[in-house]
Design an enzyme around this catalytic site. Sequence first.
Site, PDB file in Angstrom:
ATOM      1  N   SER A   8       0.836  -1.198   0.000  1.00 53.52           N
ATOM      2  CA  SER A   8       0.000   0.000   0.000  1.00 53.52           C
ATOM      3  C   SER A   8       0.871   1.248   0.000  1.00 53.52           C
ATOM      4  O   SER A   8       1.613   1.510   0.950  1.00 53.52           O
ATOM      5  CB  SER A   8      -0.914   0.005   1.225  1.00 53.52           C
ATOM      6  OG  SER A   8      -1.608   1.229   1.246  1.00 53.52           O
ATOM      7  N   HIS A  33      -1.137  -1.099  -4.389  1.00 58.08           N
ATOM      8  CA  HIS A  33      -2.425  -0.775  -3.765  1.00 58.08           C
ATOM      9  C   HIS A  33      -2.449   0.729  -3.496  1.00 58.08           C
ATOM     10  O   HIS A  33      -1.563   1.268  -2.825  1.00 58.08           O
ATOM     11  CB  HIS A  33      -2.604  -1.574  -2.472  1.00 58.08           C
ATOM     12  CG  HIS A  33      -3.932  -1.362  -1.823  1.00 58.08           C
ATOM     13  ND1 HIS A  33      -5.069  -2.043  -2.218  1.00 58.08           N
ATOM     14  CD2 HIS A  33      -4.321  -0.544  -0.812  1.00 58.08           C
ATOM     15  CE1 HIS A  33      -6.096  -1.658  -1.470  1.00 58.08           C
ATOM     16  NE2 HIS A  33      -5.667  -0.746  -0.611  1.00 58.08           N
ATOM     17  N   ASP A  35      -4.641   3.950  -2.127  1.00 57.61           N
ATOM     18  CA  ASP A  35      -5.768   4.347  -1.281  1.00 57.61           C
ATOM     19  C   ASP A  35      -6.167   5.788  -1.538  1.00 57.61           C
ATOM     20  O   ASP A  35      -5.373   6.700  -1.303  1.00 57.61           O
ATOM     21  CB  ASP A  35      -5.359   4.224   0.195  1.00 57.61           C
ATOM     22  CG  ASP A  35      -5.214   2.769   0.615  1.00 57.61           C
ATOM     23  OD1 ASP A  35      -6.158   2.001   0.409  1.00 57.61           O
ATOM     24  OD2 ASP A  35      -4.141   2.414   1.153  1.00 57.61           O
ATOM     25  N   MET A  37      -8.716   8.670  -0.328  1.00 51.75           N
ATOM     26  CA  MET A  37      -9.635   9.038   0.779  1.00 51.75           C
ATOM     27  C   MET A  37     -10.080  10.477   0.599  1.00 51.75           C
ATOM     28  O   MET A  37      -9.262  11.339   0.280  1.00 51.75           O
ATOM     29  CB  MET A  37      -8.899   8.914   2.111  1.00 51.75           C
ATOM     30  CG  MET A  37      -8.270   7.560   2.347  1.00 51.75           C
ATOM     31  SD  MET A  37      -7.381   7.571   3.907  1.00 51.75           S
ATOM     32  CE  MET A  37      -6.658   5.931   3.878  1.00 51.75           C
ATOM     33  N   HIS A  66      -8.207   1.657  -4.461  1.00 50.20           N
ATOM     34  CA  HIS A  66      -9.200   1.480  -3.398  1.00 50.20           C
ATOM     35  C   HIS A  66      -9.807   2.841  -3.074  1.00 50.20           C
ATOM     36  O   HIS A  66      -9.150   3.688  -2.478  1.00 50.20           O
ATOM     37  CB  HIS A  66      -8.469   0.871  -2.184  1.00 50.20           C
ATOM     38  CG  HIS A  66      -9.317   0.693  -0.975  1.00 50.20           C
ATOM     39  ND1 HIS A  66      -8.790   0.415   0.272  1.00 50.20           N
ATOM     40  CD2 HIS A  66     -10.658   0.746  -0.791  1.00 50.20           C
ATOM     41  CE1 HIS A  66      -9.768   0.303   1.154  1.00 50.20           C
ATOM     42  NE2 HIS A  66     -10.915   0.512   0.537  1.00 50.20           N
ATOM     43  N   MET A  68     -12.027   5.203  -1.085  1.00 51.64           N
ATOM     44  CA  MET A  68     -12.755   5.436   0.174  1.00 51.64           C
ATOM     45  C   MET A  68     -13.366   6.823   0.059  1.00 51.64           C
ATOM     46  O   MET A  68     -12.983   7.772   0.753  1.00 51.64           O
ATOM     47  CB  MET A  68     -11.787   5.321   1.366  1.00 51.64           C
ATOM     48  CG  MET A  68     -11.409   3.878   1.660  1.00 51.64           C
ATOM     49  SD  MET A  68      -9.880   3.733   2.604  1.00 51.64           S
ATOM     50  CE  MET A  68      -8.711   3.767   1.258  1.00 51.64           C
ATOM     51  N   MET A 137     -11.954  -5.382   4.782  1.00 48.75           N
ATOM     52  CA  MET A 137     -11.174  -4.452   5.603  1.00 48.75           C
ATOM     53  C   MET A 137     -10.920  -5.088   6.962  1.00 48.75           C
ATOM     54  O   MET A 137     -11.857  -5.462   7.672  1.00 48.75           O
ATOM     55  CB  MET A 137     -11.930  -3.133   5.799  1.00 48.75           C
ATOM     56  CG  MET A 137     -12.135  -2.301   4.544  1.00 48.75           C
ATOM     57  SD  MET A 137     -10.623  -1.867   3.661  1.00 48.75           S
ATOM     58  CE  MET A 137      -9.681  -0.996   4.915  1.00 48.75           C
ATOM     59  N   ASP A 175      -7.171  -6.087   3.726  1.00 49.47           N
ATOM     60  CA  ASP A 175      -6.555  -4.759   3.781  1.00 49.47           C
ATOM     61  C   ASP A 175      -6.580  -4.197   5.201  1.00 49.47           C
ATOM     62  O   ASP A 175      -7.647  -3.901   5.735  1.00 49.47           O
ATOM     63  CB  ASP A 175      -7.311  -3.838   2.811  1.00 49.47           C
ATOM     64  CG  ASP A 175      -6.639  -2.483   2.662  1.00 49.47           C
ATOM     65  OD1 ASP A 175      -5.513  -2.305   3.159  1.00 49.47           O
ATOM     66  OD2 ASP A 175      -7.261  -1.604   2.037  1.00 49.47           O
TER      67      ASP A 175
END
Length: 216
Positions: A8, A33, A35, A37, A66, A68, A137, A175
């Site tokens: 990540s 990966h 992320d 957000m 991913h 979020m 998660m 994750d």
Amino acid sequence: MKHLIAPSILAADFGNLQRDCEMVNNSKADWFHIDVMDGVFVPNISYGMPVIKSIKETANKVLDVHLMIVDPDRYITKFKELGSDILTVHVEACNHLHRTIHAIKQEGMKAGVALNPHTPVSSISDVLNDLDLVCIMSVNPGFGGQSFIENTYKKVEQLRDLRNKTNSNFLIEIDGGVNLQNAPKLLSSGADVLVAGSFVFKSENPTQTISELKSI
Ligand code: DX5
Ligand code: ZN
């Protein structure tokens, strides 16, 4: 199938992002990966389009993105343009999850759905055949470096059983808080993809840590 490792990038050194992406390229890792957000769906803001563009310029492996963020449908085309291979959304972020999954696939990406620690596996039982990936998660989303939630093992087993029963073939990704202690049990419970942020990037030798996770 041998399990996959997805470091990540959230835990990378953003002052040396290119160096850290090259480390992942030259390691036994399978995916990047990434992320995203928005400070609304989760109580934190990570990074957005320009940073992903920079990652893509160096990365030579699958980009596992991913999201979020609330209402991810707004950005599906944009993430395709940025080079995402897999796009994962959260159940609670989508009013019409089935439509979102198919919009992702329509753009030529693999579609994933992420389950928060409180979100039951049964919440996606009617879309399992449409999915390429389910991300369980194992921490509450929003931050790297949190401790692993033990209830995850049970969910992985439930999901694996459901996959068998429904003849579907999505990958099961874990994750949050993944390390060499919990990884063996996660894999024997049915996990296919291990995401690891802090455990990789904060270790003394990230390349070797990735090899260790890969060779379990
Ligand atoms: C958490 C993110 C994770 C995070 C994992 O919201 O989705 O991908 O980067 O980091 P670690 O491995 O440090 O828990
Ligand atoms: Zn993630």
